[in-house]
Design a protein around this motif. Sequence first.
Motif, PDB file in Angstrom:
ATOM      1  N   GLN A 146     -19.865 -17.422 -45.275  1.00  0.00           N
ATOM      2  CA  GLN A 146     -20.041 -15.988 -45.063  1.00  0.00           C
ATOM      3  C   GLN A 146     -20.432 -15.344 -46.386  1.00  0.00           C
ATOM      4  OE1 GLN A 146     -16.525 -13.956 -43.815  1.00  0.00           O
ATOM      5  NE2 GLN A 146     -17.607 -12.103 -43.265  1.00  0.00           N
ATOM      6  N   LYS A 147     -21.399 -14.442 -46.329  1.00  0.00           N
ATOM      7  CA  LYS A 147     -21.841 -13.754 -47.538  1.00  0.00           C
ATOM      8  C   LYS A 147     -21.481 -12.278 -47.431  1.00  0.00           C
ATOM      9  CE  LYS A 147     -25.287 -16.940 -48.982  1.00  0.00           C
ATOM     10  NZ  LYS A 147     -26.274 -17.101 -49.997  1.00  0.00           N
ATOM     11  N   ILE A 148     -21.116 -11.735 -48.559  1.00  0.00           N
ATOM     12  CA  ILE A 148     -20.814 -10.315 -48.658  1.00  0.00           C
ATOM     13  C   ILE A 148     -21.796  -9.744 -49.667  1.00  0.00           C
ATOM     14  CG2 ILE A 148     -19.080  -8.600 -49.298  1.00  0.00           C
ATOM     15  CD1 ILE A 148     -16.960 -10.750 -48.599  1.00  0.00           C
ATOM     16  N   ALA A 149     -22.577  -8.768 -49.213  1.00  0.00           N
ATOM     17  CA  ALA A 149     -23.614  -8.158 -50.053  1.00  0.00           C
ATOM     18  C   ALA A 149     -24.535  -9.231 -50.628  1.00  0.00           C
ATOM     19  CB  ALA A 149     -22.998  -7.310 -51.148  1.00  0.00           C
ATOM     20  N   GLY A 150     -24.806 -10.252 -49.822  1.00  0.00           N
ATOM     21  CA  GLY A 150     -25.756 -11.293 -50.219  1.00  0.00           C
ATOM     22  C   GLY A 150     -25.190 -12.382 -51.105  1.00  0.00           C
ATOM     23  N   LEU A 151     -23.893 -12.351 -51.411  1.00  0.00           N
ATOM     24  CA  LEU A 151     -23.296 -13.367 -52.281  1.00  0.00           C
ATOM     25  C   LEU A 151     -22.147 -14.059 -51.576  1.00  0.00           C
ATOM     26  CD1 LEU A 151     -23.051 -11.365 -55.627  1.00  0.00           C
ATOM     27  CD2 LEU A 151     -24.739 -13.100 -55.067  1.00  0.00           C
ATOM     28  N   SER A 152     -22.062 -15.374 -51.778  1.00  0.00           N
ATOM     29  CA  SER A 152     -20.894 -16.103 -51.267  1.00  0.00           C
ATOM     30  C   SER A 152     -19.708 -15.770 -52.167  1.00  0.00           C
ATOM     31  CB  SER A 152     -21.150 -17.605 -51.285  1.00  0.00           C
ATOM     32  OG  SER A 152     -21.192 -18.074 -52.619  1.00  0.00           O
ATOM     33  N   MET A 153     -18.517 -16.095 -51.729  1.00  0.00           N
ATOM     34  CA  MET A 153     -17.328 -15.813 -52.534  1.00  0.00           C
ATOM     35  C   MET A 153     -17.394 -16.561 -53.867  1.00  0.00           C
ATOM     36  SD  MET A 153     -14.749 -14.081 -53.060  1.00  0.00           S
ATOM     37  CE  MET A 153     -13.826 -13.365 -51.761  1.00  0.00           C
ATOM     38  N   THR A 154     -17.886 -17.781 -53.863  1.00  0.00           N
ATOM     39  CA  THR A 154     -18.013 -18.550 -55.104  1.00  0.00           C
ATOM     40  C   THR A 154     -18.963 -17.848 -56.064  1.00  0.00           C
ATOM     41  OG1 THR A 154     -17.615 -20.579 -53.883  1.00  0.00           O
ATOM     42  CG2 THR A 154     -18.585 -20.807 -56.061  1.00  0.00           C
ATOM     43  N   GLU A 155     -20.107 -17.382 -55.544  1.00  0.00           N
ATOM     44  CA  GLU A 155     -21.074 -16.667 -56.382  1.00  0.00           C
ATOM     45  C   GLU A 155     -20.484 -15.356 -56.890  1.00  0.00           C
ATOM     46  OE1 GLU A 155     -25.244 -18.053 -54.262  1.00  0.00           O
ATOM     47  OE2 GLU A 155     -24.018 -16.499 -53.310  1.00  0.00           O
ATOM     48  N   ARG A 156     -19.756 -14.662 -56.021  1.00  0.00           N
ATOM     49  CA  ARG A 156     -19.171 -13.383 -56.407  1.00  0.00           C
ATOM     50  C   ARG A 156     -18.116 -13.582 -57.499  1.00  0.00           C
ATOM     51  NH1 ARG A 156     -19.813  -8.613 -55.033  1.00  0.00           N
ATOM     52  NH2 ARG A 156     -21.064  -9.039 -53.200  1.00  0.00           N
ATOM     53  N   LYS A 157     -17.270 -14.609 -57.350  1.00  0.00           N
ATOM     54  CA  LYS A 157     -16.251 -14.895 -58.367  1.00  0.00           C
ATOM     55  C   LYS A 157     -16.893 -15.176 -59.715  1.00  0.00           C
ATOM     56  CE  LYS A 157     -13.035 -17.197 -55.279  1.00  0.00           C
ATOM     57  NZ  LYS A 157     -12.348 -18.475 -55.043  1.00  0.00           N
ATOM     58  N   ALA A 158     -17.990 -15.942 -59.700  1.00  0.00           N
ATOM     59  CA  ALA A 158     -18.663 -16.304 -60.946  1.00  0.00           C
ATOM     60  C   ALA A 158     -19.320 -15.094 -61.601  1.00  0.00           C
ATOM     61  CB  ALA A 158     -19.711 -17.380 -60.674  1.00  0.00           C
ATOM     62  N   LYS A 159     -19.740 -14.128 -60.800  1.00  0.00           N
ATOM     63  CA  LYS A 159     -20.506 -12.997 -61.316  1.00  0.00           C
ATOM     64  C   LYS A 159     -19.641 -11.807 -61.732  1.00  0.00           C
ATOM     65  CE  LYS A 159     -24.434 -10.146 -60.067  1.00  0.00           C
ATOM     66  NZ  LYS A 159     -25.485  -9.885 -59.127  1.00  0.00           N
ATOM     67  N   ASP A 160     -18.470 -11.653 -61.139  1.00  0.00           N
ATOM     68  CA  ASP A 160     -17.681 -10.435 -61.316  1.00  0.00           C
ATOM     69  C   ASP A 160     -16.427 -10.700 -62.157  1.00  0.00           C
ATOM     70  OD1 ASP A 160     -16.240  -8.086 -61.079  1.00  0.00           O
ATOM     71  OD2 ASP A 160     -16.582  -7.888 -58.937  1.00  0.00           O
ATOM     72  N   PRO A 161     -16.403 -10.246 -63.416  1.00  0.00           N
ATOM     73  CA  PRO A 161     -15.229 -10.498 -64.272  1.00  0.00           C
ATOM     74  C   PRO A 161     -13.963  -9.816 -63.765  1.00  0.00           C
ATOM     75  CG  PRO A 161     -16.827  -9.093 -65.400  1.00  0.00           C
ATOM     76  CD  PRO A 161     -17.450  -9.524 -64.114  1.00  0.00           C
ATOM     77  N   LEU A 162     -14.084  -8.650 -63.127  1.00  0.00           N
ATOM     78  CA  LEU A 162     -12.906  -7.967 -62.587  1.00  0.00           C
ATOM     79  C   LEU A 162     -12.276  -8.811 -61.485  1.00  0.00           C
ATOM     80  CD1 LEU A 162     -11.032  -5.538 -62.410  1.00  0.00           C
ATOM     81  CD2 LEU A 162     -12.671  -4.474 -60.875  1.00  0.00           C
ATOM     82  N   LEU A 163     -13.097  -9.357 -60.614  1.00  0.00           N
ATOM     83  CA  LEU A 163     -12.595 -10.204 -59.532  1.00  0.00           C
ATOM     84  C   LEU A 163     -11.934 -11.458 -60.103  1.00  0.00           C
ATOM     85  CD1 LEU A 163     -12.328 -10.579 -56.513  1.00  0.00           C
ATOM     86  CD2 LEU A 163     -14.588 -11.622 -56.495  1.00  0.00           C
ATOM     87  N   LYS A 164     -12.516 -12.024 -61.147  1.00  0.00           N
ATOM     88  CA  LYS A 164     -11.906 -13.203 -61.796  1.00  0.00           C
ATOM     89  C   LYS A 164     -10.496 -12.864 -62.276  1.00  0.00           C
ATOM     90  CE  LYS A 164     -16.007 -15.335 -63.824  1.00  0.00           C
ATOM     91  NZ  LYS A 164     -16.643 -15.670 -65.101  1.00  0.00           N
ATOM     92  N   ASN A 165     -10.352 -11.714 -62.947  1.00  0.00           N
ATOM     93  CA  ASN A 165      -9.038 -11.312 -63.469  1.00  0.00           C
ATOM     94  C   ASN A 165      -8.047 -11.053 -62.346  1.00  0.00           C
ATOM     95  OD1 ASN A 165      -9.896 -11.522 -66.096  1.00  0.00           O
ATOM     96  ND2 ASN A 165     -10.354  -9.363 -66.319  1.00  0.00           N
ATOM     97  N   LEU A 166      -8.505 -10.440 -61.258  1.00  0.00           N
ATOM     98  CA  LEU A 166      -7.610 -10.196 -60.124  1.00  0.00           C
ATOM     99  C   LEU A 166      -7.124 -11.507 -59.523  1.00  0.00           C
ATOM    100  CD1 LEU A 166      -9.482  -7.261 -58.375  1.00  0.00           C
ATOM    101  CD2 LEU A 166      -7.254  -7.156 -59.483  1.00  0.00           C
ATOM    102  N   ILE A 167      -8.021 -12.467 -59.369  1.00  0.00           N
ATOM    103  CA  ILE A 167      -7.656 -13.759 -58.793  1.00  0.00           C
ATOM    104  C   ILE A 167      -6.677 -14.501 -59.701  1.00  0.00           C
ATOM    105  CG2 ILE A 167      -8.568 -16.036 -58.172  1.00  0.00           C
ATOM    106  CD1 ILE A 167     -11.092 -14.493 -57.162  1.00  0.00           C
ATOM    107  N   LYS A 168      -6.897 -14.420 -61.023  1.00  0.00           N
ATOM    108  CA  LYS A 168      -5.999 -15.078 -61.977  1.00  0.00           C
ATOM    109  C   LYS A 168      -4.698 -14.301 -62.162  1.00  0.00           C
ATOM    110  CE  LYS A 168      -8.617 -15.325 -65.555  1.00  0.00           C
ATOM    111  NZ  LYS A 168      -9.245 -15.590 -66.856  1.00  0.00           N
TER     112      LYS A 168
END
Length: 70
Positions: A4-26
């Motif tokens: 499933q893609k959100i705004a054209g990106l898979s979750m893996t792609e989104r995690k790699a691209k978004d530093p805020l999301l990385k920090n939230l996940i960690k």
Amino acid sequence: MEKQKIAGLSMTERKAKDPLLKNLIKKDGVFCFNPNFGADQEDPIVQAEQVKSAEDRLDRFVMDQYLSNS
């Protein structure tokens, strides 16, 4: 099964691209600054009377909860 893609990106792609999301996940600390905070207030600084009023309301709320559970 297609990812499933959100705004054209898979979750893996989104995690790699978004530093805020990385920090939230960690579960790292995240600071979000709102440049418009207080823009609708005349004086965005909290006054002592406002703190006292909030404290009084909290005390009443806690006491009401305590008495209703007794």
